[in-house]
Design a protein around this motif. Structure first.
Motif, PDB file in Angstrom:
ATOM      1  N   PHE A 178       0.818  -1.115   0.043  1.00 37.64           N
ATOM      2  CA  PHE A 178       0.081  -0.003  -0.008  1.00 37.64           C
ATOM      3  C   PHE A 178       0.885   1.247  -0.097  1.00 37.64           C
ATOM      4  CE2 PHE A 178      -2.712  -3.307   1.496  1.00 37.64           C
ATOM      5  CZ  PHE A 178      -3.942  -2.859   0.872  1.00 37.64           C
ATOM      6  N   GLY A 179       1.801   1.178   0.542  1.00 35.68           N
ATOM      7  CA  GLY A 179       2.890   2.241   0.896  1.00 35.68           C
ATOM      8  C   GLY A 179       3.473   2.801   2.116  1.00 35.68           C
ATOM      9  N   VAL A 180       4.028   4.049   2.405  1.00 33.51           N
ATOM     10  CA  VAL A 180       4.114   4.397   3.579  1.00 33.51           C
ATOM     11  C   VAL A 180       3.392   4.123   4.610  1.00 33.51           C
ATOM     12  CG1 VAL A 180       5.667   6.114   5.112  1.00 33.51           C
ATOM     13  CG2 VAL A 180       6.074   5.696   2.651  1.00 33.51           C
ATOM     14  N   LEU A 181       3.523   3.510   5.678  1.00 33.96           N
ATOM     15  CA  LEU A 181       2.431   3.636   7.017  1.00 33.96           C
ATOM     16  C   LEU A 181       2.783   4.764   7.752  1.00 33.96           C
ATOM     17  CD1 LEU A 181       0.546   1.474   8.389  1.00 33.96           C
ATOM     18  CD2 LEU A 181       2.311   0.740   9.582  1.00 33.96           C
ATOM     19  N   ASN A 182       1.433   5.529   7.830  1.00 30.77           N
ATOM     20  CA  ASN A 182       1.546   6.624   8.839  1.00 30.77           C
ATOM     21  C   ASN A 182       0.867   6.443  10.190  1.00 30.77           C
ATOM     22  OD1 ASN A 182      -1.453   7.040   8.730  1.00 30.77           O
ATOM     23  ND2 ASN A 182      -1.275   7.560   6.614  1.00 30.77           N
ATOM     24  N   PRO A 183       1.410   7.112  10.988  1.00 32.69           N
ATOM     25  CA  PRO A 183       0.748   6.777  12.307  1.00 32.69           C
ATOM     26  C   PRO A 183      -0.774   6.555  12.537  1.00 32.69           C
ATOM     27  CG  PRO A 183       2.144   8.932  12.448  1.00 32.69           C
ATOM     28  CD  PRO A 183       1.754   8.396  11.078  1.00 32.69           C
ATOM     29  N   PHE A 184      -1.479   7.278  11.994  1.00 32.94           N
ATOM     30  CA  PHE A 184      -2.883   7.048  12.102  1.00 32.94           C
ATOM     31  C   PHE A 184      -3.503   5.853  11.443  1.00 32.94           C
ATOM     32  CE2 PHE A 184      -7.194   7.080  10.182  1.00 32.94           C
ATOM     33  CZ  PHE A 184      -7.859   7.340  11.313  1.00 32.94           C
ATOM     34  N   ILE A 185      -2.790   5.174  10.326  1.00 33.13           N
ATOM     35  CA  ILE A 185      -3.066   3.958   9.728  1.00 33.13           C
ATOM     36  C   ILE A 185      -2.547   2.962  10.758  1.00 33.13           C
ATOM     37  CG2 ILE A 185      -2.825   2.248   7.753  1.00 33.13           C
ATOM     38  CD1 ILE A 185      -4.737   4.706   7.262  1.00 33.13           C
TER      39      ILE A 185
END
Length: 338
Positions: free
Chosen positions: A208-215
């Motif tokens: 999916f791509g870079v994992l941000n803190p919210f996800i």
């Protein structure tokens, strides 16, 4: 004096880059190789905030990318205390030639490195002997300095251990069997939880791509609630539909309402859905449902609604009268037109 960093064209043919890296990984790796903080030796000081500012990412995203490059790709090392980053295969492409200017620059930069242990992994990929000797001299000198310090530190640690043992003896002793079982259970559960989270985070970032803190918080929530196996299964279904994480959450919410707890339950639902599709596939037309009251006789309706017969007769007479007048009016209009 301007600084230049060379990127070999085989970078784009490397199987690790082609098969294992996401677009964000490639962008981040090129930044690590060419940013203004880079040095001739492949070890340089840089903060996470600066990386985030230069790339336009959040610090959480930088943490995630660093974690991927350290644990998954195994291309860098980062010292949180000294803020120093080492590119492990730097010497393979940048330290294959040597001369007096290069050696002087290398020696100068090696003296500025605070964590000399970062140099050990870089040394494995240095093809030039003179450069390799310069690295080994600094690592060896540092080892001698730290050996004398380590002796003093060991003595202090031994004194602390004795003090801690005396304090523990004063406290009530815990049964050895109970203590060992609790420690083993905790350590096993802790490692299982961490490994499950990391594997799912890696699966997300690879697809999916870079994992941000919210996800990442959302992923952790669903793993705790449904289990990592079902979360991965939902993400696989999302990828087949070429959707985003929001679609994955929709699948998981639906599974909650359907009391799905295992991948076997998911397979059972898929079979049930396919069977329903086969059953309804042969139905070509649509039959309208006619209410029962529409087919009832007028008298029957009147009897059900308790309408008196006299009122019904008056209604019929008035209806006939109006129909006659309407018919006469139509004939008159027709005659005028002719």
């Amino acid at each position: 004096m301007a600084k230049y960093r060379q990127i070999h064209t085989t970078f784009w043919q490397d199987p690790k880059v082609l098969e294992e890296m996401t677009p964000e990984d490639k962008y981040f790796y090129l930044y690590l190789l060419t940013n203004p903080n880079t040095t001739q030796i492949g070890v340089y000081q840089i903060t996470k905030k600066q990386m985030a500012f230069d790339l336009g990412y959040s610090t959480e995203s930088i943490n995630s990318l660093l974690h991927r490059f350290i644990t998954l790709h195994k291309l860098i090392k980062y010292n949180e205390q000294t803020r120093e980053l080492a590119i492990l295969n730097w010497g393979k492409y940048n330290l294959h030639k040597a001369g007096k200017p290069v050696i002087d620059c290398v020696n100068k930069e090696l003296k500025e490195v605070k964590d000399k242990t970062l140099l050990l992994d870089i040394m494995k990929h240095i093809p030039n002997d003179s450069v390799l000797q310069a690295f080994s001299r600094h690592v060896h000198d540092t080892h001698n300095d730290t050996s004398t310090r380590s002796g003093q530190e060991k003595e202090k640690e031994e004194e602390k251990e004795k003090e801690e043992e005396e304090e523990e003896e004063e406290e009530e002793p815990i049964p050895k069997e109970d203590m060992e079982s609790e420690v083993n259970n905790y350590s096993e559960s802790e490692t299982l939880t961490r490994s499950s989270y990391e594997s799912i985070y890696d699966f997300y970032q690879q697809n999916f791509g870079v994992l941000n803190p919210f996800i990442s918080q959302q992923v952790q929530y669903w793993v705790d609630d449904m289990g990592g196996e079902l979360v991965v299964e939902a993400m696989k279904l999302t990828l087949k539909q070429q959707k985003t994480w929001k679609y994955t959450e929709g699948i998981l919410k639906k599974w909650v309402t359907q009391n799905v707890r295992t991948v076997g339950d998911v397979r059972a639902l898929e079979i049930e859905y396919k069977n329903k599709g086969r059953f309804t596939k042969g139905v070509s037309g649509r039959k309208e449902m006619v209410p029962n009251w529409l087919t009832q006789d007028t008298k029957e309706i009147n009897s059900q609604t308790n309408i008196p017969p006299a009122v019904d007769d008056e209604f019929e007479k008035e209806k006939s009268k109006l129909e006659a007048e309407l018919k006469a009016l139509c004939q008159e209009l027709k005659a005028r037109k002719e």
